[in-house]
Write a protein that holds these residues in place. Structure first.
Motif, PDB file in Angstrom:
ATOM      1  N   GLY A  46     -27.887  25.093 -14.469  1.00 37.93           N
ATOM      2  CA  GLY A  46     -26.902  26.157 -14.581  1.00 37.93           C
ATOM      3  C   GLY A  46     -27.406  27.314 -15.413  1.00 37.93           C
ATOM      4  N   THR A  47     -26.546  28.309 -15.620  1.00 34.51           N
ATOM      5  CA  THR A  47     -26.929  29.550 -16.276  1.00 34.51           C
ATOM      6  C   THR A  47     -25.959  29.887 -17.396  1.00 34.51           C
ATOM      7  N   ALA A  48     -26.478  30.126 -18.577  1.00 35.80           N
ATOM      8  CA  ALA A  48     -25.645  30.533 -19.710  1.00 35.80           C
ATOM      9  C   ALA A  48     -25.334  32.026 -19.602  1.00 35.80           C
ATOM     10  N   SER A  49     -24.176  32.416 -20.109  1.00 39.45           N
ATOM     11  CA  SER A  49     -23.769  33.825 -20.058  1.00 39.45           C
ATOM     12  C   SER A  49     -23.923  34.524 -21.396  1.00 39.45           C
ATOM     13  N   ALA A  50     -24.277  33.796 -22.458  1.00 42.04           N
ATOM     14  CA  ALA A  50     -24.451  34.374 -23.787  1.00 42.04           C
ATOM     15  C   ALA A  50     -25.478  33.537 -24.547  1.00 42.04           C
ATOM     16  N   SER A  51     -25.988  34.081 -25.656  1.00 34.90           N
ATOM     17  CA  SER A  51     -26.989  33.365 -26.443  1.00 34.90           C
ATOM     18  C   SER A  51     -26.359  32.503 -27.521  1.00 34.90           C
ATOM     19  N   GLN A  52     -25.145  32.858 -27.984  1.00 38.46           N
ATOM     20  CA  GLN A  52     -24.453  32.054 -28.967  1.00 38.46           C
ATOM     21  C   GLN A  52     -22.950  32.220 -28.804  1.00 38.46           C
ATOM     22  N   LEU A  53     -22.216  31.211 -29.228  1.00 44.39           N
ATOM     23  CA  LEU A  53     -20.762  31.249 -29.164  1.00 44.39           C
ATOM     24  C   LEU A  53     -20.212  32.107 -30.295  1.00 44.39           C
ATOM     25  N   PRO A  54     -19.042  32.702 -30.095  1.00 42.35           N
ATOM     26  CA  PRO A  54     -18.384  33.374 -31.222  1.00 42.35           C
ATOM     27  C   PRO A  54     -17.903  32.343 -32.235  1.00 42.35           C
ATOM     28  N   ALA A  55     -17.386  32.816 -33.357  1.00 42.19           N
ATOM     29  CA  ALA A  55     -16.880  31.896 -34.370  1.00 42.19           C
ATOM     30  C   ALA A  55     -15.667  31.132 -33.869  1.00 42.19           C
ATOM     31  N   SER A  56     -14.864  31.756 -33.017  1.00 38.44           N
ATOM     32  CA  SER A  56     -13.663  31.124 -32.460  1.00 38.44           C
ATOM     33  C   SER A  56     -13.746  31.124 -30.940  1.00 38.44           C
ATOM     34  N   PHE A  57     -13.411  29.975 -30.332  1.00 34.26           N
ATOM     35  CA  PHE A  57     -13.479  29.872 -28.878  1.00 34.26           C
ATOM     36  C   PHE A  57     -12.635  28.701 -28.395  1.00 34.26           C
ATOM     37  N   GLY A  58     -12.385  28.683 -27.090  1.00 33.64           N
ATOM     38  CA  GLY A  58     -11.588  27.624 -26.486  1.00 33.64           C
ATOM     39  C   GLY A  58     -12.439  26.508 -25.923  1.00 33.64           C
ATOM     40  N   VAL A  59     -11.881  25.290 -25.958  1.00 34.35           N
ATOM     41  CA  VAL A  59     -12.564  24.095 -25.446  1.00 34.35           C
ATOM     42  C   VAL A  59     -11.585  23.314 -24.573  1.00 34.35           C
ATOM     43  N   ARG A 188     -20.254   2.478 -20.391  1.00 37.00           N
ATOM     44  CA  ARG A 188     -19.726   3.670 -21.059  1.00 37.00           C
ATOM     45  C   ARG A 188     -20.801   4.333 -21.917  1.00 37.00           C
ATOM     46  N   MET A 189     -20.671   5.665 -22.041  1.00 39.61           N
ATOM     47  CA  MET A 189     -21.692   6.419 -22.754  1.00 39.61           C
ATOM     48  C   MET A 189     -21.090   7.687 -23.329  1.00 39.61           C
ATOM     49  N   ALA A 190     -21.893   8.402 -24.087  1.00 39.51           N
ATOM     50  CA  ALA A 190     -21.494   9.688 -24.657  1.00 39.51           C
ATOM     51  C   ALA A 190     -22.680  10.633 -24.593  1.00 39.51           C
ATOM     52  N   ILE A 191     -22.383  11.920 -24.541  1.00 33.88           N
ATOM     53  CA  ILE A 191     -23.402  12.967 -24.620  1.00 33.88           C
ATOM     54  C   ILE A 191     -23.128  13.784 -25.873  1.00 33.88           C
ATOM     55  N   LEU A 192     -24.135  13.911 -26.725  1.00 36.33           N
ATOM     56  CA  LEU A 192     -24.052  14.719 -27.932  1.00 36.33           C
ATOM     57  C   LEU A 192     -24.858  15.997 -27.714  1.00 36.33           C
ATOM     58  N   ALA A 193     -24.253  17.142 -28.046  1.00 39.70           N
ATOM     59  CA  ALA A 193     -24.924  18.423 -27.857  1.00 39.70           C
ATOM     60  C   ALA A 193     -24.756  19.294 -29.088  1.00 39.70           C
ATOM     61  N   GLU A 194     -25.825  19.969 -29.466  1.00 42.45           N
ATOM     62  CA  GLU A 194     -25.742  21.000 -30.491  1.00 42.45           C
ATOM     63  C   GLU A 194     -25.700  22.354 -29.805  1.00 42.45           C
ATOM     64  N   LEU A 195     -24.734  23.185 -30.206  1.00 46.33           N
ATOM     65  CA  LEU A 195     -24.568  24.514 -29.635  1.00 46.33           C
ATOM     66  C   LEU A 195     -24.613  25.554 -30.752  1.00 46.33           C
ATOM     67  N   PRO A 196     -25.237  26.713 -30.505  1.00 45.90           N
ATOM     68  CA  PRO A 196     -25.268  27.767 -31.519  1.00 45.90           C
ATOM     69  C   PRO A 196     -23.981  28.595 -31.514  1.00 45.90           C
ATOM     70  N   THR A 197     -23.481  28.922 -32.701  1.00 47.05           N
ATOM     71  CA  THR A 197     -22.371  29.871 -32.840  1.00 47.05           C
ATOM     72  C   THR A 197     -22.778  30.933 -33.852  1.00 47.05           C
ATOM     73  N   GLU A 198     -22.031  32.010 -33.923  1.00 42.87           N
ATOM     74  CA  GLU A 198     -22.377  33.075 -34.860  1.00 42.87           C
ATOM     75  C   GLU A 198     -22.214  32.636 -36.313  1.00 42.87           C
ATOM     76  N   ASN A 199     -21.503  31.501 -36.533  1.00 40.00           N
ATOM     77  CA  ASN A 199     -21.352  30.952 -37.883  1.00 40.00           C
ATOM     78  C   ASN A 199     -22.132  29.659 -38.079  1.00 40.00           C
ATOM     79  N   GLY A 200     -23.162  29.472 -37.288  1.00 43.36           N
ATOM     80  CA  GLY A 200     -23.978  28.276 -37.419  1.00 43.36           C
ATOM     81  C   GLY A 200     -23.735  27.290 -36.294  1.00 43.36           C
ATOM     82  N   PRO A 201     -24.523  26.217 -36.239  1.00 41.95           N
ATOM     83  CA  PRO A 201     -24.437  25.273 -35.123  1.00 41.95           C
ATOM     84  C   PRO A 201     -23.209  24.369 -35.209  1.00 41.95           C
ATOM     85  N   ILE A 202     -22.801  23.889 -34.062  1.00 36.14           N
ATOM     86  CA  ILE A 202     -21.707  22.914 -33.939  1.00 36.14           C
ATOM     87  C   ILE A 202     -22.189  21.785 -33.047  1.00 36.14           C
TER      88      ILE A 202
END
Length: 335
Positions: A46-59, A188-202
């Motif tokens: 897939g294709t990302a639309s931005a380089s980092q997430l804002p500080a606030s966003f929806g999930v 059963r399994m889980a996927i862990l992901a680190e994502l960049p935000t403007e206030n640091g990783p989540i």
């Protein structure tokens, strides 16, 4: 270290023959997990639309029940302006979902990056209510699993297997829940992901806990996730979301308040307040059960502020069910 690939490799004919002939034991299942490469990989595309997430966003977190209708499901989510989607029960190369890689289709329709991991290798076409949807008499891949969609690239990823013993591979006599109508290998399994935000990783986690059990196994599986989060993202803000199957007890008892994983997570500094009130199951095309009313889907978080949004009913504009689970939504702020 989880291997990241563009396309998950298929099970070979020799591997499939060994799976079909293997004794239904935990030892045999563990060996098969190690032998099938895709069970230990994550597909990314897939294709990302931005380089980092804002500080606030929806999930969003959504068990899409095979994802019979990828475009309609994407349209359903696009209207809610979410930057991250935690997915469970996503088919890839299954006849019942037209052999689609449903996570990739969803990501393409939403203009997002995706990762996908295998929960089960399905050995047949599915249960009686699924077979009418089959477009072929074979599965091109046979994958069924979890995924994450993101509007930004993944910084790091890890696949966490919660069941190497093979709860659905073993027969009832061997302490498992093997379903003769849905033979499968995996767990059963889980996927862990680190994502960049403007206030640091989540760190975000997509998971799906065991249904065919009592609360003790779910407690253990969620504890495994929290331990893995501590190792993967120590001190980082964390959002875990998905179908935790809370209240899906054996024998039948739909009271999620009996689960011990809630208090256990709270004792470790996590909170559950980003989850909206209300039952999260509904009748669907695959699961037409009027009496099946449960609260299965949750957000669990640490180091975040935010608020729950109302449940999103899993109905398209014509009233067609898209899943047997409602979609849960929240808004979060990092930092």
């Amino acid at each position: 270290m989880t291997q990241i690939v563009d396309v998950l490799p298929l099970v070979t004919e020799d591997q499939r023959a060994r799976i079909l002939k293997a004794p239904r034991t935990a030892e045999a299942h563990g060996a098969l997990l190690a032998e099938v490469p895709a069970m230990n990989m994550l597909e990314v595309g897939g294709t990302a639309s931005a380089s980092q997430l804002p500080a606030s966003f929806g999930v969003a977190a959504w068990n899409v029940e095979r994802c019979l209708f990828p475009q309609a499901s994407a349209d359903h989510l696009l209207a809610k302006n979410v930057a991250v989607v935690l997915l469970s029960e996503m088919d890839n190369g299954m006849a019942r979902t037209a052999q689609n890689n449903t996570t990739a289709e969803l990501a393409k329709a939403m203009g997002m990056r995706y990762t996908y991991g295998v929960e089960f290798y399905e050995l047949d076409l599915g249960g009686p209510t699924e077979r009418p949807f089959c477009t072929d008499d074979f599965n091109a891949a046979g994958w069924h699993g979890n995924g994450i969609l993101s509007s930004v690239p993944f910084s790091r990823l890890s696949l966490l297997r919660l069941d190497k013993r093979g709860h659905w591979f073993l027969t009832g006599e061997d302490g498992g829940s093997g379903d003769p109508e849905q033979p499968r290998m995996g767990g059963r399994m889980a996927i862990l992901a680190e994502l960049p935000t403007e206030n640091g990783p989540i760190c975000v986690v997509s998971t799906h806990l065991e249904s065919a059990t009592g609360f003790e196994l779910r407690h253990a599986q969620f504890e495994t996730i929290l331990d893995a989060v501590e190792a993967f993202a120590p001190g980082m803000p964390v959002l875990i979301g998905g179908d935790l199957n809370t209240g899906n007890h054996l024998p039948p008892d739909f009271d999620h308040r009996k689960e011990t994983l809630f208090a256990m997570a709270e004792e470790r500094g996590f909170a559950w307040d980003l989850t909206a009130e209300g039952v999260t199951t509904r009748n669907s095309l695959i699961t037409p059960h009027d009496t099946r009313r449960m609260k299965l889907d949750w957000f669990c978080h640490r180091g975040l502020s935010g608020a729950a949004r109302p449940l999103l009913a899993s109905l398209d504009p014509d009233g067609r069910p898209l899943s047997d689970h409602e979609c849960i939504l929240c808004d979060i702020t990092v930092g």
